[in-house]
Design a protein around this motif. Structure first.
Motif, PDB file in Angstrom:
ATOM      1  N   GLN A   1       9.218  12.340  -0.410  1.00  0.00           N
ATOM      2  CA  GLN A   1       9.163  12.599  -1.731  1.00  0.00           C
ATOM      3  C   GLN A   1       7.855  12.404  -2.416  1.00  0.00           C
ATOM      4  N   ALA A   2       6.865  11.485  -2.125  1.00  0.00           N
ATOM      5  CA  ALA A   2       5.624  11.168  -2.593  1.00  0.00           C
ATOM      6  C   ALA A   2       4.868  12.651  -2.426  1.00  0.00           C
ATOM      7  N   THR A   3       5.147  13.076  -1.054  1.00  0.00           N
ATOM      8  CA  THR A   3       4.140  14.091  -0.530  1.00  0.00           C
ATOM      9  C   THR A   3       4.585  15.508  -1.307  1.00  0.00           C
ATOM     10  N   ILE A   4       5.918  15.652  -1.513  1.00  0.00           N
ATOM     11  CA  ILE A   4       6.488  16.964  -2.034  1.00  0.00           C
ATOM     12  C   ILE A   4       5.944  16.926  -3.392  1.00  0.00           C
ATOM     13  N   MET A   5       6.093  15.913  -4.100  1.00  0.00           N
ATOM     14  CA  MET A   5       5.863  15.760  -5.735  1.00  0.00           C
ATOM     15  C   MET A   5       4.340  16.105  -5.443  1.00  0.00           C
ATOM     16  N   MET A   6       3.786  15.611  -4.775  1.00  0.00           N
ATOM     17  CA  MET A   6       2.018  15.868  -4.644  1.00  0.00           C
ATOM     18  C   MET A   6       1.732  17.297  -4.398  1.00  0.00           C
TER      19      MET A   6
ATOM     20  N   GLY B   1       5.896  -0.766   0.846  1.00  0.00           N
ATOM     21  CA  GLY B   1       5.645   0.377   0.237  1.00  0.00           C
ATOM     22  C   GLY B   1       5.783   0.327  -1.333  1.00  0.00           C
ATOM     23  N   GLY B   2       5.569   1.674  -2.063  1.00  0.00           N
ATOM     24  CA  GLY B   2       6.079   1.673  -3.336  1.00  0.00           C
ATOM     25  C   GLY B   2       7.569   2.046  -3.456  1.00  0.00           C
ATOM     26  N   THR B   3       8.156   1.835  -4.707  1.00  0.00           N
ATOM     27  CA  THR B   3       9.409   2.350  -5.144  1.00  0.00           C
ATOM     28  C   THR B   3       9.150   3.007  -6.254  1.00  0.00           C
ATOM     29  N   ILE B   4      10.371   3.673  -6.470  1.00  0.00           N
ATOM     30  CA  ILE B   4      10.434   4.487  -7.783  1.00  0.00           C
ATOM     31  C   ILE B   4      10.999   3.891  -8.893  1.00  0.00           C
ATOM     32  N   PHE B   5      11.744   2.849  -8.475  1.00  0.00           N
ATOM     33  CA  PHE B   5      12.508   1.769  -9.253  1.00  0.00           C
ATOM     34  C   PHE B   5      11.612   1.060 -10.084  1.00  0.00           C
ATOM     35  N   ASP B   6      11.580   0.709 -11.576  1.00  0.00           N
ATOM     36  CA  ASP B   6      10.891  -0.164 -11.970  1.00  0.00           C
ATOM     37  C   ASP B   6      11.403  -1.720 -11.878  1.00  0.00           C
ATOM     38  N   ASP B   7      10.708  -2.620 -12.765  1.00  0.00           N
ATOM     39  CA  ASP B   7      11.245  -3.748 -12.661  1.00  0.00           C
ATOM     40  C   ASP B   7      12.397  -4.255 -13.155  1.00  0.00           C
ATOM     41  N   ALA B   8      13.101  -3.395 -14.073  1.00  0.00           N
ATOM     42  CA  ALA B   8      14.375  -3.660 -14.562  1.00  0.00           C
ATOM     43  C   ALA B   8      15.518  -2.696 -13.592  1.00  0.00           C
ATOM     44  N   GLY B   9      14.986  -2.048 -12.571  1.00  0.00           N
ATOM     45  CA  GLY B   9      15.925  -1.567 -11.465  1.00  0.00           C
ATOM     46  C   GLY B   9      16.389  -0.042 -12.094  1.00  0.00           C
ATOM     47  N   GLN B  10      15.400   0.525 -13.058  1.00  0.00           N
ATOM     48  CA  GLN B  10      15.721   1.899 -13.613  1.00  0.00           C
ATOM     49  C   GLN B  10      14.975   3.141 -12.503  1.00  0.00           C
ATOM     50  N   ARG B  11      15.686   3.874 -12.097  1.00  0.00           N
ATOM     51  CA  ARG B  11      14.969   4.836 -11.324  1.00  0.00           C
ATOM     52  C   ARG B  11      13.860   5.762 -12.158  1.00  0.00           C
ATOM     53  N   HIS B  12      12.647   6.129 -11.397  1.00  0.00           N
ATOM     54  CA  HIS B  12      11.804   7.089 -12.244  1.00  0.00           C
ATOM     55  C   HIS B  12      12.111   8.134 -11.263  1.00  0.00           C
ATOM     56  N   THR B  13      12.018   9.523 -11.747  1.00  0.00           N
ATOM     57  CA  THR B  13      12.282  10.578 -10.737  1.00  0.00           C
ATOM     58  C   THR B  13      11.244  11.628 -11.164  1.00  0.00           C
ATOM     59  N   ALA B  14      11.197  12.841 -10.422  1.00  0.00           N
ATOM     60  CA  ALA B  14      10.304  14.152 -10.452  1.00  0.00           C
ATOM     61  C   ALA B  14      10.442  14.631 -12.019  1.00  0.00           C
ATOM     62  N   ALA B  15      11.722  14.395 -12.503  1.00  0.00           N
ATOM     63  CA  ALA B  15      11.856  14.967 -13.906  1.00  0.00           C
ATOM     64  C   ALA B  15      11.063  14.267 -14.669  1.00  0.00           C
TER      65      ALA B  15
ATOM     66  N   THR C   1       0.916  -1.190   0.074  1.00  0.00           N
ATOM     67  CA  THR C   1       0.046   0.179  -0.077  1.00  0.00           C
ATOM     68  C   THR C   1       0.926   1.257   0.055  1.00  0.00           C
ATOM     69  N   TYR C   2       0.237   2.288  -0.835  1.00  0.00           N
ATOM     70  CA  TYR C   2       1.155   3.640  -0.496  1.00  0.00           C
ATOM     71  C   TYR C   2       0.658   4.317   0.735  1.00  0.00           C
ATOM     72  N   ASP C   3      -0.381   3.809   1.389  1.00  0.00           N
ATOM     73  CA  ASP C   3      -0.764   4.753   2.428  1.00  0.00           C
ATOM     74  C   ASP C   3      -0.078   4.648   3.620  1.00  0.00           C
ATOM     75  N   HIS C   4      -0.084   5.554   4.593  1.00  0.00           N
ATOM     76  CA  HIS C   4       0.723   5.610   5.749  1.00  0.00           C
ATOM     77  C   HIS C   4      -0.079   5.106   6.902  1.00  0.00           C
ATOM     78  N   ILE C   5      -0.022   4.033   7.247  1.00  0.00           N
ATOM     79  CA  ILE C   5      -0.855   3.450   8.612  1.00  0.00           C
ATOM     80  C   ILE C   5       0.252   2.689   9.396  1.00  0.00           C
ATOM     81  N   ASN C   6      -0.279   2.596  10.703  1.00  0.00           N
ATOM     82  CA  ASN C   6       0.454   1.774  11.680  1.00  0.00           C
ATOM     83  C   ASN C   6       0.273   0.402  11.435  1.00  0.00           C
ATOM     84  N   GLY C   7       1.634  -0.204  11.781  1.00  0.00           N
ATOM     85  CA  GLY C   7       1.788  -1.593  11.458  1.00  0.00           C
ATOM     86  C   GLY C   7       3.027  -2.087  10.395  1.00  0.00           C
TER      87      GLY C   7
END
Length: 582
Positions: free
Chosen positions: A554-559, A200-214, A190-196
């Motif tokens: 980072q997710a919230t800053i982009m948001m 979480g998510g990642t900005i790396f795709d299945d090939a290990g390539q980073r996706h950025t705010a750019a 989940t992307y949600d921030h909840i206790n437990g």
């Protein structure tokens, strides 16, 4: 046959760029609207001038370009210039490359803790460990954001940059270990921030390539936006003529050849300069432009003082991180942050494995530290830092630093924190780092959270679920001594025969790069991120935060860039509609 395949790939690439609403890469930049600042005109006008093409700036500029002209001034280069540098396997190397033209600018806080600033299009999202998670509902409510618009803005970001991580052996053991020691409930992916405990998510795709705010610039209207790289803003321009308070009307920036350029706002009441230079850059540039504590500005010879604004640079905080390094009897996957235990005592437990800490990596990083210390010794009469600590380090390189595929680490990050510091100018050069003090663990509340976090990590290491990745003979005391033996910071070490977790937290504190504050809401900007006492100037980035959102901001800053971009455009449309009616 290979020729046909090549052309088929080219056609697919072109169609992909058209479908994403972005321009095809040209010989100057990744996008047709992206240029080196040496190609910038000496003078130009725009509706909005965004200072900083970072985590918030890219989202903000892409949104504003839908209904206005936008100039983005980024002091660094483009991550698209060296695509492999952003692959997951190069994380440590890219982050530690602190050469003068690199994407990572080293700074050392007055607390003696190493840190970095991004100087690249996409900002910290180009350098970080990639974890993607939203802010909690309480955070959104406290910020007085509209929850439905926040949700839509997150989704807009996630279409370009967020992925589900692969979750292999080491990360699975961490997840199971957290559950075994009681970090319930299990919330799955989940992307949600909840206790437990969650994945979480990642900005790396299945090939290990980073996706950025750019990548969010793919949303831009290419006819309405200009992005200039290697463009260092020297100051924001203000006028007081016929006005009860100062108004920003433009900026002065310098290209890589040392040539100064001027950009001004087009003649429209709604047009603005927007600072998105980050928690270090935004308060620094406000001060360099004459907005800040008057006595401090006068002491540095800054004229004129546009506005005595004593809260600029105050409220600086950095979430302290402490880690335990765990050599493994079996090989581990290369993974950055994927699992997090969000505890009830406000410490976040995360981990990474297989990240290369080679001698060359370490040598490169500490060469940067030495260069930094030598530089600040020329610009200040005193410092709390010492080059001797670095010299001593090279006399006793620990085998830990050569660990590659058979090691991992588990860390705790203190939420909040309550401890606060401040930022001051060291000199008036916008390329240099200001002086920053975060006062790690100054408040007992933060220290108690660290102790509980480290205690939880110890339980996870000793759990049955994690046993495959820990040598049976490895003691906790030995593992703590292992991390103590590494120069994770410039602080003195206090080795003890007993398990003193408070001292361990103080001695081995590191940054997790989530520093914030300096232009906080209610103190420097209002809830619409307008600088108090000044017209036509906003700050939209992590410097406005009272605390860091979620387990990674980072997710919230982009948001926030998207959220505020849409809000500004609505205000602009409403203003124009009122004028048309009258």
């Amino acid at each position: 046959m290979s020729f046909q395949i090549l052309w088929l790939c080219r056609i697919i690439l072109i169609v992909t760029f058209i479908s994403h609403g972005s321009s095809f890469p040209d010989q100057v930049g990744y996008y047709s609207f992206m240029k080196d600042a040496t190609f910038a005109p000496m003078f130009a006008r725009f509706d909005y001038i965004v200072i900083g093409g970072g985590t918030s700036g890219c989202a903000l500029a892409a949104t504003l370009s839908q209904n206005a002209t936008v100039l983005v001034l980024e002091r660094g280069g483009s991550p698209h210039d060296t695509p492999t540098a952003t692959d997951i396997g190069n994380f440590a190397t890219t982050l530690s490359n602190t050469s003068p033209k690199s994407w990572s600018q080293l700074f050392v806080s007055e607390d003696g803790v190493y840190n970095t600033r991004a100087r690249v299009l996409g900002g910290g999202s180009v350098l970080n460990a990639g974890f993607y998670t939203r802010a909690g509902d309480d955070y959104v409510k406290e910020a007085d954001w509209m929850s439905d618009e926040v949700e839509a803005a997150y989704e807009w970001v996630e279409k370009k940059v967020a992925f589900k991580p692969p979750m292999l052996g080491w990360q699975t053991a961490l997840k199971d270990g957290l559950l075994e020691v009681g970090e319930f409930p299990y919330n799955g992916f989940t992307y949600d921030h909840i206790n437990g405990t969650k994945i979480g998510g990642t900005i790396f795709d299945d090939a290990g390539q980073r996706h950025t705010a750019a990548n969010l610039l793919e949303y831009s209207n290419p006819n309405s936006i200009a992005v200039y790289l290697h463009a260092t803003v020297h100051k924001i321009l203000f006028t007081t003529k016929g006005r009860p308070r100062p108004k920003s009307y433009g900026v002065i920036f310098q290209d890589a050849n040392g040539v100064l350029h001027k950009a001004e706002l087009a003649k429209n009441t709604m047009n603005e300069v927007i600072l998105s230079a980050g928690a270090i850059g935004s308060p620094q540039l406000l001060m360099l432009s004459g907005v800040g504590p008057m006595a401090h500005l006068v002491a540095h010879g800054i004229k004129p003082v546009v506005l005595d604004h004593p809260m600029v640079g105050q409220g600086m905080a950095d979430n302290p991180m402490n880690a335990i390094f765990i050599p493994s009897p079996t090989s581990v996957e290369v993974s950055l942050i994927q699992v997090v235990g969000i505890t009830k005592f406000d410490s976040y437990i995360e981990g990474a494995s297989g990240v290369i800490f080679s001698y060359s990596w370490t040598r490169n990083f500490f060469d940067g530290v030495l260069n930094y210390l030598n530089e600040i010794s020329r610009t200040t009469t005193s410092t709390s830092l010492s080059t001797q600590s670095i010299t001593d380090f090279f006399k006793s390189i620990n085998p830990l630093l050569n660990a590659t595929i058979k090691a991992g680490l588990i860390l705790q990050k203190v939420a909040g924190p309550v401890s606060r510091g401040h930022l001051e100018l060291r000199n008036i050069n916008p390329n240099d780092n200001p002086s920053v003090r975060f006062n790690y663990y100054q408040e007992a509340e933060d220290l108690e959270k660290c102790v509980e976090g480290i205690s939880t990590i110890i339980k996870v290491i000793n759990s049955k679920a994690f046993s495959k990745f820990k040598y049976p003979e490895a003691t906790i005391h030995g593992l703590l001594d292992l991390i103590r033996s590494v120069p994770t910071n410039l602080r003195p070490r206090h080795a003890t025969s007993v398990l003193n977790l408070k001292q361990f937290c103080i001695d081995t504190v590191m940054s997790i790069w989530h520093y914030h504050g300096g232009c906080q809401v209610g103190r420097v900007v209002d809830k619409n991120y307008k600088v108090l006492g000044i017209h036509g100037l906003r700050v939209i980035d992590g410097s406005t935060f009272l605390k860091s959102p979620g387990t990674n901001p980072q997710a919230t800053i982009m948001m926030l860039g998207r959220y505020m971009g849409q809000k500004i455009l609505r205000e602009r449309d409403a203003f124009h509609n009122r004028n048309e009616e009258t």
